[in-house]
Design a protein around this motif. Structure first.
Motif, PDB file in Angstrom:
ATOM      1  N   THR A 184       0.827  -1.212   0.000  1.00  0.00           N
ATOM      2  CA  THR A 184       0.000   0.000   0.000  1.00  0.00           C
ATOM      3  C   THR A 184       0.858   1.258   0.000  1.00  0.00           C
ATOM      4  O   THR A 184       0.576   2.213  -0.714  1.00  0.00           O
ATOM      5  CB  THR A 184      -0.933   0.017   1.223  1.00  0.00           C
ATOM      6  N   THR A 185       1.911   1.266   0.807  1.00  0.00           N
ATOM      7  CA  THR A 185       2.706   2.496   0.940  1.00  0.00           C
ATOM      8  C   THR A 185       3.771   2.645  -0.134  1.00  0.00           C
ATOM      9  O   THR A 185       4.207   3.751  -0.408  1.00  0.00           O
ATOM     10  CB  THR A 185       3.392   2.572   2.315  1.00  0.00           C
ATOM     11  N   MET A 234       8.525   5.142  -0.485  1.00  0.00           N
ATOM     12  CA  MET A 234       7.374   5.725   0.223  1.00  0.00           C
ATOM     13  C   MET A 234       7.150   7.191  -0.145  1.00  0.00           C
ATOM     14  O   MET A 234       6.029   7.648  -0.280  1.00  0.00           O
ATOM     15  CB  MET A 234       7.572   5.641   1.751  1.00  0.00           C
ATOM     16  N   THR A 235       8.255   7.933  -0.266  1.00  0.00           N
ATOM     17  CA  THR A 235       8.106   9.381  -0.392  1.00  0.00           C
ATOM     18  C   THR A 235       8.425   9.929  -1.775  1.00  0.00           C
ATOM     19  O   THR A 235       8.077  11.071  -2.064  1.00  0.00           O
ATOM     20  CB  THR A 235       9.010  10.114   0.606  1.00  0.00           C
ATOM     21  N   ASP A 249      12.505   7.218  10.919  1.00  0.00           N
ATOM     22  CA  ASP A 249      11.097   7.576  10.989  1.00  0.00           C
ATOM     23  C   ASP A 249      10.252   6.653  10.106  1.00  0.00           C
ATOM     24  O   ASP A 249       9.179   6.197  10.493  1.00  0.00           O
ATOM     25  CB  ASP A 249      10.933   9.035  10.553  1.00  0.00           C
ATOM     26  N   GLU A 306       7.329   4.115  11.269  1.00  0.00           N
ATOM     27  CA  GLU A 306       5.964   4.199  10.730  1.00  0.00           C
ATOM     28  C   GLU A 306       5.505   2.865  10.165  1.00  0.00           C
ATOM     29  O   GLU A 306       4.360   2.443  10.364  1.00  0.00           O
ATOM     30  CB  GLU A 306       5.890   5.250   9.609  1.00  0.00           C
ATOM     31  N   MET A 363       2.356   0.657  11.430  1.00  0.00           N
ATOM     32  CA  MET A 363       1.239   0.259  10.572  1.00  0.00           C
ATOM     33  C   MET A 363       1.047  -1.256  10.582  1.00  0.00           C
ATOM     34  O   MET A 363      -0.089  -1.746  10.591  1.00  0.00           O
ATOM     35  CB  MET A 363       1.458   0.774   9.139  1.00  0.00           C
ATOM     36  N   SER A 390       5.363  12.189  12.265  1.00  0.00           N
ATOM     37  CA  SER A 390       6.240  11.486  11.328  1.00  0.00           C
ATOM     38  C   SER A 390       6.577  12.369  10.126  1.00  0.00           C
ATOM     39  O   SER A 390       5.687  12.770   9.371  1.00  0.00           O
ATOM     40  CB  SER A 390       5.562  10.201  10.851  1.00  0.00           C
ATOM     41  N   SER A 391       7.866  12.640   9.954  1.00  0.00           N
ATOM     42  CA  SER A 391       8.282  13.474   8.801  1.00  0.00           C
ATOM     43  C   SER A 391       8.045  12.730   7.491  1.00  0.00           C
ATOM     44  O   SER A 391       7.756  13.349   6.468  1.00  0.00           O
ATOM     45  CB  SER A 391       9.754  13.857   8.941  1.00  0.00           C
ATOM     46  N   VAL A 392       8.135  11.406   7.528  1.00  0.00           N
ATOM     47  CA  VAL A 392       7.917  10.611   6.309  1.00  0.00           C
ATOM     48  C   VAL A 392       6.446  10.699   5.888  1.00  0.00           C
ATOM     49  O   VAL A 392       6.154  10.883   4.702  1.00  0.00           O
ATOM     50  CB  VAL A 392       8.366   9.155   6.548  1.00  0.00           C
ATOM     51  N   ILE A 393       5.549  10.575   6.835  1.00  0.00           N
ATOM     52  CA  ILE A 393       4.122  10.697   6.502  1.00  0.00           C
ATOM     53  C   ILE A 393       3.832  12.095   5.955  1.00  0.00           C
ATOM     54  O   ILE A 393       3.096  12.261   4.974  1.00  0.00           O
ATOM     55  CB  ILE A 393       3.236  10.391   7.733  1.00  0.00           C
ATOM     56  N   LYS A 450       5.830  13.975   4.318  1.00  0.00           N
ATOM     57  CA  LYS A 450       6.372  14.029   2.946  1.00  0.00           C
ATOM     58  C   LYS A 450       5.400  13.372   1.963  1.00  0.00           C
ATOM     59  O   LYS A 450       5.193  13.858   0.852  1.00  0.00           O
ATOM     60  CB  LYS A 450       7.720  13.312   2.859  1.00  0.00           C
ATOM     61  N   ILE A 451       4.831  12.248   2.380  1.00  0.00           N
ATOM     62  CA  ILE A 451       3.867  11.549   1.519  1.00  0.00           C
ATOM     63  C   ILE A 451       2.655  12.447   1.291  1.00  0.00           C
ATOM     64  O   ILE A 451       2.150  12.581   0.160  1.00  0.00           O
ATOM     65  CB  ILE A 451       3.433  10.199   2.144  1.00  0.00           C
ATOM     66  N   LYS A 500      -4.173   4.399   8.126  1.00  0.00           N
ATOM     67  CA  LYS A 500      -2.853   4.037   7.590  1.00  0.00           C
ATOM     68  C   LYS A 500      -2.731   2.509   7.630  1.00  0.00           C
ATOM     69  O   LYS A 500      -3.181   1.898   8.603  1.00  0.00           O
ATOM     70  CB  LYS A 500      -1.745   4.610   8.486  1.00  0.00           C
ATOM     71  N   PRO A 501      -2.147   1.869   6.605  1.00  0.00           N
ATOM     72  CA  PRO A 501      -1.470   2.482   5.474  1.00  0.00           C
ATOM     73  C   PRO A 501      -2.454   2.950   4.397  1.00  0.00           C
ATOM     74  O   PRO A 501      -3.546   2.394   4.276  1.00  0.00           O
ATOM     75  CB  PRO A 501      -0.603   1.353   4.938  1.00  0.00           C
ATOM     76  N   PHE A 502      -2.056   3.944   3.645  1.00  0.00           N
ATOM     77  CA  PHE A 502      -2.883   4.436   2.554  1.00  0.00           C
ATOM     78  C   PHE A 502      -1.969   4.695   1.368  1.00  0.00           C
ATOM     79  O   PHE A 502      -0.764   4.859   1.521  1.00  0.00           O
ATOM     80  CB  PHE A 502      -3.599   5.743   2.966  1.00  0.00           C
ATOM     81  N   ASN A 503      -2.551   4.721   0.176  1.00  0.00           N
ATOM     82  CA  ASN A 503      -1.744   5.132  -0.970  1.00  0.00           C
ATOM     83  C   ASN A 503      -2.137   6.553  -1.362  1.00  0.00           C
ATOM     84  O   ASN A 503      -3.146   7.091  -0.893  1.00  0.00           O
ATOM     85  CB  ASN A 503      -1.861   4.148  -2.138  1.00  0.00           C
ATOM     86  N   GLU A 536      -5.681   7.252  -2.811  1.00  0.00           N
ATOM     87  CA  GLU A 536      -6.735   7.235  -1.781  1.00  0.00           C
ATOM     88  C   GLU A 536      -6.747   8.562  -1.022  1.00  0.00           C
ATOM     89  O   GLU A 536      -7.801   9.118  -0.734  1.00  0.00           O
ATOM     90  CB  GLU A 536      -6.356   6.160  -0.749  1.00  0.00           C
TER      91      GLU A 536
END
Lengths: 170, 128
Positions: free
Chosen positions: A34-35, A87-88, A102, A106, A110, B13-16, B18-19, B110-113, B116
């Motif tokens: 998903t991610t 992911m990013t 991080d 995460e 999840m 979360s910095s990664v989240i 960014k997404i 979460k998780p999500f794409n 979505e």
């Protein structure tokens, strides 16, 4: 709730376990897919229990409640950097240490969330505690020999990572 | 001069974040980021941020958690009309009900794409 085996001993075909092994596998695969948009393959960890996945970055997380367990997700820095890229969408050179840590925190969070949801379906209510990440060269997870544990190994391309589950009685 | 529309992401979360940024950029919004509830309130209070159209909110954060932040926003005379979407691993029915009762507009587990996330953001903004 009866005592006895809480984790699968032999992988996935053990619906008698409190949480069958394939629940853990599916949680990891679903989160990664998903991610990141890619499906990891599950492969057998080495049969003698020794693994040569260099766990330079390892996420840890405890679940507690009707069952108590710790899950870890370990991988090399190279794999962790690839995860951040997937992911990013950042360039590999931009994947900083803090983003890798991080990102792993995460992902394990999840995965734990999915395990918690599936555990409810089997009558177990769990609480997910705060994830944390250990960073170092050639880290080893050392645990007491009688702790019930399970190891799962996954591969994306030529990058491997390990999920380990340690069940403990309180 | 028309202010560019903004979305506020509140997640430790910095990664989240960014997404979320990559999704928000597709929709041509500016993204403001906060790593916790207190920082988010400080951002909301800035006059130049009056055009925040949506808040994307994590639940489990250090300090003020997402639910408490949500309640603070929904009880605020100025900010209460900003729609809030929870973006969280919290999937227990009881917690979702708590969030709905506190005034959340939408919920993404979460998780999500990215697709979505974009779809849900557009839903929230359209309803607003």
């Amino acid at each position: 709730m009866s005592e006895g085996i809480k984790l699968s001993k032999n992988g996935n075909d053990d619906s008698d376990a409190a949480i069958p092994g394939f629940y853990f596998s599916n949680s990891v695969k679903d989160v990664i897919h998903t991610t990141m948009g890619i499906e990891p393959n599950e492969i057998k960890p080495f049969s003698d229990g020794y693994d040569n996945v260099d766990e330079q970055i390892t996420g840890f997380l405890n679940l507690t409640g009707d069952l108590n367990m710790m899950i870890t997700l370990g991988m090399s820095r190279k794999t962790a950097a690839a995860f951040v890229v997937y992911m990013t969408g950042v360039q590999l050179a931009e994947a900083k240490d803090e983003d890798m840590c991080d990102g792993i925190a995460e992902i394990i969070n999840m995965v734990a969330g999915q395990i918690k949801t599936q555990a409810v379906g089997r009558g177990y209510h769990l609480k997910v505690l705060t994830p944390f990440v250990a960073v170092g060269e050639k880290c080893r997870i050392v645990y007491k020999s009688k702790v019930e544990n399970m190891t799962k190994r996954f591969r994306i391309g030529n990058l491997d990572f390990m999920l380990k589950v340690f069940y403990y009685h309180l | 001069m028309e202010l560019k529309k903004k979305i506020l992401s509140v997640d430790d979360s910095s990664v989240i974040r960014k997404i979320i940024r990559s999704a928000v950029e597709v929709l041509k919004y500016d993204l403001l980021e906060a790593s916790d509830g207190e920082e988010a309130i400080s951002i909301l209070n800035k006059e130049e941020n009056e055009d925040i159209r949506l808040i994307l909110l994590d639940w489990n954060m250090p300090g003020m958690n997402g639910l408490d932040f949500l309640k603070a926003v929904k009880n605020h005379p100025v900010f209460r009309n900003i729609p809030v979407m929870m973006v969280t691993t919290e999937s227990e029915k009881g917690n979702i009900i708590k969030a709905v009762q506190a005034g959340v507009s939408n919920y993404l587990i979460k998780p999500f794409n990215t697709e979505e996330l974009i779809k849900k953001i557009m839903q929230c903004i359209r309803e607003e």
